[in-house]
Design a protein around this motif. Structure first.
Motif, PDB file in Angstrom:
ATOM      1  N   SER A   1       0.831  -1.200   0.000  1.00 49.64           N
ATOM      2  CA  SER A   1       0.000   0.000   0.000  1.00 49.64           C
ATOM      3  C   SER A   1       0.864   1.248   0.000  1.00 49.64           C
ATOM      4  N   ARG A   2       0.358   2.307  -0.610  1.00 51.16           N
ATOM      5  CA  ARG A   2       1.117   3.540  -0.698  1.00 51.16           C
ATOM      6  C   ARG A   2       1.324   4.141   0.693  1.00 51.16           C
ATOM      7  N   SER A   3       0.318   4.043   1.563  1.00 50.34           N
ATOM      8  CA  SER A   3       0.455   4.645   2.889  1.00 50.34           C
ATOM      9  C   SER A   3       1.574   3.977   3.675  1.00 50.34           C
ATOM     10  N   ASN A   4       1.648   2.661   3.633  1.00 46.11           N
ATOM     11  CA  ASN A   4       2.710   1.965   4.346  1.00 46.11           C
ATOM     12  C   ASN A   4       4.066   2.290   3.754  1.00 46.11           C
ATOM     13  N   LEU A   5       4.119   2.388   2.435  1.00 42.19           N
ATOM     14  CA  LEU A   5       5.373   2.672   1.750  1.00 42.19           C
ATOM     15  C   LEU A   5       5.913   4.029   2.188  1.00 42.19           C
ATOM     16  N   PHE A   6       5.072   5.062   2.179  1.00 44.86           N
ATOM     17  CA  PHE A   6       5.543   6.394   2.522  1.00 44.86           C
ATOM     18  C   PHE A   6       5.866   6.499   4.006  1.00 44.86           C
ATOM     19  N   PHE A   7       5.093   5.847   4.849  1.00 47.74           N
ATOM     20  CA  PHE A   7       5.343   5.913   6.283  1.00 47.74           C
ATOM     21  C   PHE A   7       6.700   5.303   6.613  1.00 47.74           C
ATOM     22  N   ALA A   8       7.009   4.177   6.012  1.00 46.66           N
ATOM     23  CA  ALA A   8       8.284   3.531   6.286  1.00 46.66           C
ATOM     24  C   ALA A   8       9.444   4.410   5.857  1.00 46.66           C
ATOM     25  N   ALA A   9       9.286   5.092   4.728  1.00 43.78           N
ATOM     26  CA  ALA A   9      10.366   5.942   4.238  1.00 43.78           C
ATOM     27  C   ALA A   9      10.594   7.128   5.173  1.00 43.78           C
ATOM     28  N   ASP A  10       9.494   7.776   5.629  1.00 44.94           N
ATOM     29  CA  ASP A  10       9.631   8.938   6.486  1.00 44.94           C
ATOM     30  C   ASP A  10      10.205   8.567   7.851  1.00 44.94           C
ATOM     31  N   GLU A  11       9.757   7.444   8.396  1.00 45.48           N
ATOM     32  CA  GLU A  11      10.157   7.044   9.747  1.00 45.48           C
ATOM     33  C   GLU A  11      11.640   6.710   9.814  1.00 45.48           C
ATOM     34  N   SER A  12      12.187   6.141   8.750  1.00 43.80           N
ATOM     35  CA  SER A  12      13.573   5.672   8.791  1.00 43.80           C
ATOM     36  C   SER A  12      14.572   6.687   8.261  1.00 43.80           C
ATOM     37  N   ARG A  13      14.104   7.846   7.774  1.00 41.36           N
ATOM     38  CA  ARG A  13      15.019   8.754   7.080  1.00 41.36           C
ATOM     39  C   ARG A  13      16.159   9.221   7.965  1.00 41.36           C
ATOM     40  N   GLU A  14      15.841   9.642   9.190  1.00 39.79           N
ATOM     41  CA  GLU A  14      16.902  10.168  10.044  1.00 39.79           C
ATOM     42  C   GLU A  14      17.824   9.073  10.562  1.00 39.79           C
ATOM     43  N   ARG A  15      17.389   7.811  10.514  1.00 41.02           N
ATOM     44  CA  ARG A  15      18.265   6.721  10.935  1.00 41.02           C
ATOM     45  C   ARG A  15      19.134   6.219   9.789  1.00 41.02           C
ATOM     46  N   SER A  16      18.730   6.492   8.565  1.00 40.97           N
ATOM     47  CA  SER A  16      19.501   6.044   7.417  1.00 40.97           C
ATOM     48  C   SER A  16      20.644   7.007   7.153  1.00 40.97           C
ATOM     49  N   PRO A  17      21.677   6.578   6.432  1.00 43.07           N
ATOM     50  CA  PRO A  17      22.793   7.479   6.157  1.00 43.07           C
ATOM     51  C   PRO A  17      22.332   8.707   5.379  1.00 43.07           C
ATOM     52  N   ARG A  18      22.900   9.840   5.699  1.00 45.75           N
ATOM     53  CA  ARG A  18      22.690  11.042   4.903  1.00 45.75           C
ATOM     54  C   ARG A  18      23.728  11.029   3.780  1.00 45.75           C
ATOM     55  N   VAL A  19      23.282  11.042   2.558  1.00 45.83           N
ATOM     56  CA  VAL A  19      24.177  11.080   1.411  1.00 45.83           C
ATOM     57  C   VAL A  19      24.348  12.541   1.008  1.00 45.83           C
ATOM     58  N   VAL A  20      25.585  13.003   0.976  1.00 45.49           N
ATOM     59  CA  VAL A  20      25.898  14.372   0.581  1.00 45.49           C
ATOM     60  C   VAL A  20      26.666  14.322  -0.733  1.00 45.49           C
ATOM     61  N   VAL A  21      26.070  14.872  -1.772  1.00 43.68           N
ATOM     62  CA  VAL A  21      26.705  14.926  -3.084  1.00 43.68           C
ATOM     63  C   VAL A  21      27.276  16.320  -3.290  1.00 43.68           C
ATOM     64  N   VAL A  22      28.565  16.387  -3.562  1.00 44.90           N
ATOM     65  CA  VAL A  22      29.232  17.654  -3.856  1.00 44.90           C
ATOM     66  C   VAL A  22      29.646  17.612  -5.322  1.00 44.90           C
ATOM     67  N   GLY A  23      29.096  18.526  -6.105  1.00 47.68           N
ATOM     68  CA  GLY A  23      29.364  18.478  -7.535  1.00 47.68           C
ATOM     69  C   GLY A  23      29.463  19.853  -8.145  1.00 47.68           C
ATOM     70  N   LYS A  24      29.585  19.872  -9.446  1.00 50.55           N
ATOM     71  CA  LYS A  24      29.715  21.118 -10.186  1.00 50.55           C
ATOM     72  C   LYS A  24      28.410  21.421 -10.923  1.00 50.55           C
ATOM     73  N   ILE A  25      28.194  22.700 -11.195  1.00 50.30           N
ATOM     74  CA  ILE A  25      27.102  23.139 -12.054  1.00 50.30           C
ATOM     75  C   ILE A  25      27.702  23.875 -13.248  1.00 50.30           C
ATOM     76  N   ILE A  26      27.314  23.458 -14.421  1.00 50.83           N
ATOM     77  CA  ILE A  26      27.743  24.092 -15.660  1.00 50.83           C
ATOM     78  C   ILE A  26      26.495  24.380 -16.482  1.00 50.83           C
ATOM     79  N   LEU A  27      26.443  25.552 -17.073  1.00 50.11           N
ATOM     80  CA  LEU A  27      25.338  25.892 -17.962  1.00 50.11           C
ATOM     81  C   LEU A  27      25.642  25.354 -19.353  1.00 50.11           C
ATOM     82  N   ASP A  28      24.786  24.477 -19.846  1.00 51.59           N
ATOM     83  CA  ASP A  28      24.978  23.836 -21.145  1.00 51.59           C
ATOM     84  C   ASP A  28      24.180  24.564 -22.210  1.00 51.59           C
TER      85      ASP A  28
END
Length: 432
Positions: free
Chosen positions: A33-60
């Motif tokens: 179910s969508r409700s269970n899917l979203f609840f599980a994602a929100d509840e575990s977010r702060e316990r899961s690793p925080r991924v920090v992407v450091v990259g470049k921005i170029i105007l193409d």
């Protein structure tokens, strides 16, 4: 001077691993179910690793500059950073919501029609990038935000009043060769040469993770080689002890260009890349000793860069452990797929939504982001490589970044299942 870069139709990679490989099967939204899917994602977010992407921005600016005036060129936001962030989010979302680790056969279940109108959940991913305000605007900030609605927070832009955001002309020929050339000194001191020097800084990254108590995964696209743009100072955060003590796993994508004629990376550039990798290893190892824990570094070069590193008898690209730090190499091998040692992960079949030509720009960045985020958050090397392969393939199928929809993630999941089936088939043949 025109710079010619050959980008293959799919950009993939794989590394050696610790955990046993998962069996990937398409799960589909119909079976939970969508409700269970979203609840599980929100509840575990702060316990899961925080991924920090450091990259470049170029105007193409798209279009052959010999045929299209700059004022008429279509301008989009690229540079690798947005693509790596999208890849990190897509890999995590597909793994956590559309794939299961059970079963013997991959089965695709279409996304329910009522779910197509909803956005997939945000991911525990942050993106930081430098911008030069001389040619930046609020409209471009809004455009960037619209490309990355899945980030935990909007992109964190590190501005400079003294610089321009680099701009390039970019166009594809009939052989899918990507041609590009800088516009108006974009890679000089006023452009990337100055802008990318220690932006973002270690303090910028520490500010971005403030309040997060869990693990932190730091992945960065770094200029490398003998004379890197910005003098290689974009790597300074990796040598900050305070930041490295907070980082549990790290990923770097070294950027170096092969010779246009030979397709090989020069010895000087090889030594520059090798030195960068060893310095990051040493910094991560030192933080391991201080924290008495194990950390992993994933290096994701393309095949020419990897081949150059292998040509040095004193440099080992095998999984290497010293102190409490392990280095793994995720090597992208274009249309041939990906590999680690003798293991090959095949590519996915490409299929653009409108039947038009593919656009491989940024697929390698998306691959690296997906691989590092999945690998550092519990996936086996095989699972992470399959997901990253699938993400890179789907990025090739769109003119710009794919939209953040269940339909697109569904396509990534089906590509992952296709790759997994081929991996299984090859294993059966090898055992016969």
């Amino acid at each position: 001077m025109k710079i010619l870069v050959l980008v293959s139709t799919t950009i993939f990679g794989v590394v050696t691993g610790f955990w046993p490989p998962h069996r990937l099967d398409y799960f589909g939204l119909r079976s939970r179910s969508r409700s269970n899917l979203f609840f599980a994602a929100d509840e575990s977010r702060e316990r899961s690793p925080r991924v920090v992407v450091v990259g470049k921005i170029i105007l193409d600016q798209y279009g052959d500059p010999c045929r299209v005036q700059n004022d008429d060129a279509k301008v989009t936001i690229g540079g690798g950073g947005p693509q790596a962030s999208w890849g990190a989010c897509a890999g995590l979302a597909v793994r956590d919501h559309l794939l299961t680790t059970g079963g013997e056969k991959n089965q695709w279940v279409p996304v329910r029609e009522e779910d197509r109108a909803t956005l997939p959940p945000k991911q525990n991913v942050s993106f930081l990038a430098p911008i030069g305000l001389k040619n930046w605007s609020l409209e471009r900030t809004n455009a960037l935000n619209s490309l990355l609605p899945m980030l935990q927070t909007p992109p964190i832009l590190v501005p400079s009043n003294d610089h321009i955001t680099p701009t390039i002309n970019i166009w594809h020929d009939e052989n899918e060769v990507v041609n590009w050339m800088p516009v108006n000194g974009s890679f000089g001191d006023e452009g990337a040469g100055g802008l990318w020097m220690n932006r973002p800084s270690a303090q910028d990254i520490l500010d971005a993770i403030m309040g997060h108590e869990g693990d932190v995964v730091l992945h960065a696209i770094l200029e490398a080689g003998d004379n890197p743009t910005g003098k290689g100072l974009d790597a300074l955060p990796f040598f900050n002890a305070t930041l490295m003590n907070r980082v549990s796993s790290a990923g770097i994508e070294p950027i170096v260009f092969p010779d246009e004629t030979t397709g090989r990376v020069s010895n000087e550039d090889r030594m520059g890349v090798s030195s960068l990798i060893r310095r990051v290893e040493a910094s991560l190892s030192e933080s391991c000793i201080g924290n008495e824990n194990e950390k992993m570094l994933v290096v994701s070069p393309d095949r020419p860069c990897y081949s150059a590193l292998l040509s040095d008898d004193n440099f080992s690209c095998n999984s290497e452990e010293h102190v409490c730090k392990t280095t793994e190499f995720a090597v992208r091998d274009g249309a041939k797929g990906s590999f680690v040692n003798e293991s090959i992960i095949p590519p996915a079949t490409l299929n653009t939504p409108d039947g038009g030509p593919i656009n491989p720009t940024g697929a390698g960045n998306a691959y690296a982001g997906a691989y590092v985020s999945c690998r550092a958050s519990g996936s086996s090397a095989e699972e992470a490589a399959i997901l990253a392969n699938a993400v890179g393939a789907v990025v090739c199928e769109y003119d710009n970044l794919p939209p953040w929809t269940w339909e697109v993630l569904d396509r990534v999941a089906r590509a992952a299942c296709e790759i997994k089936d081929e991996v299984r088939n090859r294993a059966v043949l090898n055992d016969a």
